[in-house]
Design a protein around this motif. Sequence first.
Motif, short mmCIF file in Angstrom:
data_model
loop_
_atom_site.label_atom_id
_atom_site.label_comp_id
_atom_site.label_asym_id
_atom_site.label_seq_id
_atom_site.Cartn_x
_atom_site.Cartn_y
_atom_site.Cartn_z
N ALA A 1 -0.06 1.94 5.59
CA ALA A 1 0.75 1.97 4.36
C ALA A 1 2.13 1.37 4.55
CB ALA A 1 0.87 3.40 3.87
N ASP A 2 2.63 0.81 3.44
CA ASP A 2 4.04 0.40 3.38
C ASP A 2 4.91 1.60 3.03
OD1 ASP A 2 3.82 -2.69 3.52
OD2 ASP A 2 2.35 -2.10 2.01
N ARG A 3 4.34 2.56 2.27
CA ARG A 3 5.09 3.74 1.87
C ARG A 3 4.15 4.95 1.88
NH1 ARG A 3 9.23 4.06 -3.12
NH2 ARG A 3 10.48 3.12 -1.47
N LEU A 4 4.69 6.08 2.37
CA LEU A 4 3.96 7.34 2.36
C LEU A 4 4.73 8.36 1.53
CD1 LEU A 4 2.83 7.88 6.09
CD2 LEU A 4 1.45 7.08 4.17
N SER A 5 4.00 9.08 0.68
CA SER A 5 4.59 10.17 -0.09
C SER A 5 4.11 11.50 0.48
CB SER A 5 4.18 10.09 -1.56
OG SER A 5 4.77 8.98 -2.18
N ILE A 6 5.07 12.37 0.77
CA ILE A 6 4.77 13.74 1.18
C ILE A 6 5.56 14.62 0.23
CG2 ILE A 6 4.75 15.40 3.08
CD1 ILE A 6 5.05 12.98 4.99
N ASN A 7 4.93 15.07 -0.83
CA ASN A 7 5.65 15.74 -1.92
C ASN A 7 5.84 17.23 -1.62
OD1 ASN A 7 5.75 13.31 -3.21
ND2 ASN A 7 4.07 13.77 -4.63
N ILE B 1 0.85 -1.19 0.00
CA ILE B 1 0.00 0.00 0.00
C ILE B 1 0.89 1.24 0.00
CG2 ILE B 1 -1.79 1.30 1.21
CD1 ILE B 1 -2.69 -1.30 2.49
N HIS B 2 0.67 2.11 -0.98
CA HIS B 2 1.41 3.37 -1.10
C HIS B 2 0.39 4.49 -1.06
CE1 HIS B 2 4.51 5.91 -3.58
NE2 HIS B 2 4.10 6.52 -2.49
N LEU B 3 0.47 5.34 -0.04
CA LEU B 3 -0.47 6.43 0.13
C LEU B 3 0.24 7.77 0.05
CD1 LEU B 3 -2.62 5.08 3.12
CD2 LEU B 3 -3.15 4.97 0.68
N LYS B 4 -0.48 8.79 -0.42
CA LYS B 4 0.06 10.13 -0.51
C LYS B 4 -0.63 11.02 0.51
CE LYS B 4 0.68 13.99 -3.76
NZ LYS B 4 0.49 14.44 -5.16
N ILE B 5 0.18 11.73 1.31
CA ILE B 5 -0.36 12.67 2.28
C ILE B 5 -0.57 14.02 1.59
CG2 ILE B 5 0.03 13.86 4.47
CD1 ILE B 5 -0.38 10.86 4.77
N MET B 6 -1.80 14.48 1.58
CA MET B 6 -2.12 15.75 0.92
C MET B 6 -1.90 16.92 1.89
SD MET B 6 -2.87 14.71 -2.05
CE MET B 6 -3.54 16.20 -2.81
N PRO B 7 -1.57 18.10 1.36
CA PRO B 7 -1.42 19.27 2.22
C PRO B 7 -2.69 19.53 3.03
CG PRO B 7 -0.60 19.73 0.02
CD PRO B 7 -1.29 18.40 -0.06
N GLY B 8 -2.51 19.80 4.32
CA GLY B 8 -3.65 20.10 5.18
C GLY B 8 -4.28 18.88 5.84
N ALA B 9 -3.77 17.68 5.58
CA ALA B 9 -4.31 16.48 6.22
C ALA B 9 -4.13 16.59 7.74
CB ALA B 9 -3.61 15.23 5.70
N ASP B 10 -5.15 16.20 8.50
CA ASP B 10 -4.99 16.29 9.95
C ASP B 10 -4.23 15.07 10.47
OD1 ASP B 10 -8.46 15.50 10.18
OD2 ASP B 10 -6.82 14.12 10.65
N TYR B 11 -3.77 15.16 11.71
CA TYR B 11 -2.85 14.14 12.21
C TYR B 11 -3.53 12.79 12.46
CZ TYR B 11 0.66 17.72 12.35
OH TYR B 11 1.54 18.71 11.98
N ALA B 12 -4.84 12.79 12.66
CA ALA B 12 -5.54 11.51 12.77
C ALA B 12 -5.48 10.76 11.44
CB ALA B 12 -6.99 11.73 13.19
N GLN B 13 -5.61 11.49 10.35
CA GLN B 13 -5.51 10.87 9.02
C GLN B 13 -4.08 10.39 8.75
OE1 GLN B 13 -6.97 14.37 6.95
NE2 GLN B 13 -8.88 13.30 6.39
N ILE B 14 -3.10 11.21 9.14
CA ILE B 14 -1.70 10.82 8.93
C ILE B 14 -1.37 9.57 9.74
CG2 ILE B 14 0.70 11.54 9.25
CD1 ILE B 14 -0.27 14.43 8.82
#
Length: 251
Positions: free
Chosen positions: A22-28, A2-15
Amino acid sequence: YIHLKIMPGADYAQIERAARLADRLSINLEGANEKRLAKLAPKKDFWNELVAPFTWIRQNRQELGRWTKPPSLTTQFVVGPSGESDRELLTTASNLYQHYSLGRAYYSAFNPIQGTSFENKAQTPALREHRLYQADWLLRFYNFTLSDLPFDDTGNLSLANDPKLIWARAHLQHRPVELNHASRVELLRVPGIGPKTAEAIISARRLGRLTNLQHLKDVGGQATRAAPYILLDGRRPAYQLPLVEAQVIDS
């Protein structure tokens, strides 16, 4: 996987939930720093929206690890349209590698799209993207530091040659590395020798001495690239100088 992308403004419960799944998180990050991001996406907050999730994951990594293996982290930079230098990009990447457990940075050469605000910006040469990846690998796998990278006066890498070769020409041309005694870190500074070849050289030395270029080839080294920068049993190996292509200029 599972590869998920953290979007700007995501709250910490979502993170937190994403980090547990996830196996991998993208924070671009997209921009090299706050100044450059403001030119790319003025509504995004570099520190509070993009860097902050890296900080939160770093601070909570131990807690996350009690439930599952913490995810690997990646980021991406857009190269070119904001006027950043290679030094700026690699400074941020190096900081993330050292202090935020970043697994990998991706560099995306800018390509203008008609109908967007950047349609008149110049396309970034693919070779610049390639040089950034080469320098990034030196930081990740070859024990290079940011200060080792051969930036020019504008903070950019040469497009003409790869950064490891430029470093070797400046530092090893008159101080070649003796393959029979060098440490792993020293071996990795030699063009044509990567991590696997360095380990193979160290293993081969337990069985005997390396005395010619064929021995280096036998353990996976690129002998032609390495030859100008090494000693084999105290001697420089014989090698053919590369041909220089002459340029014909019309009068």
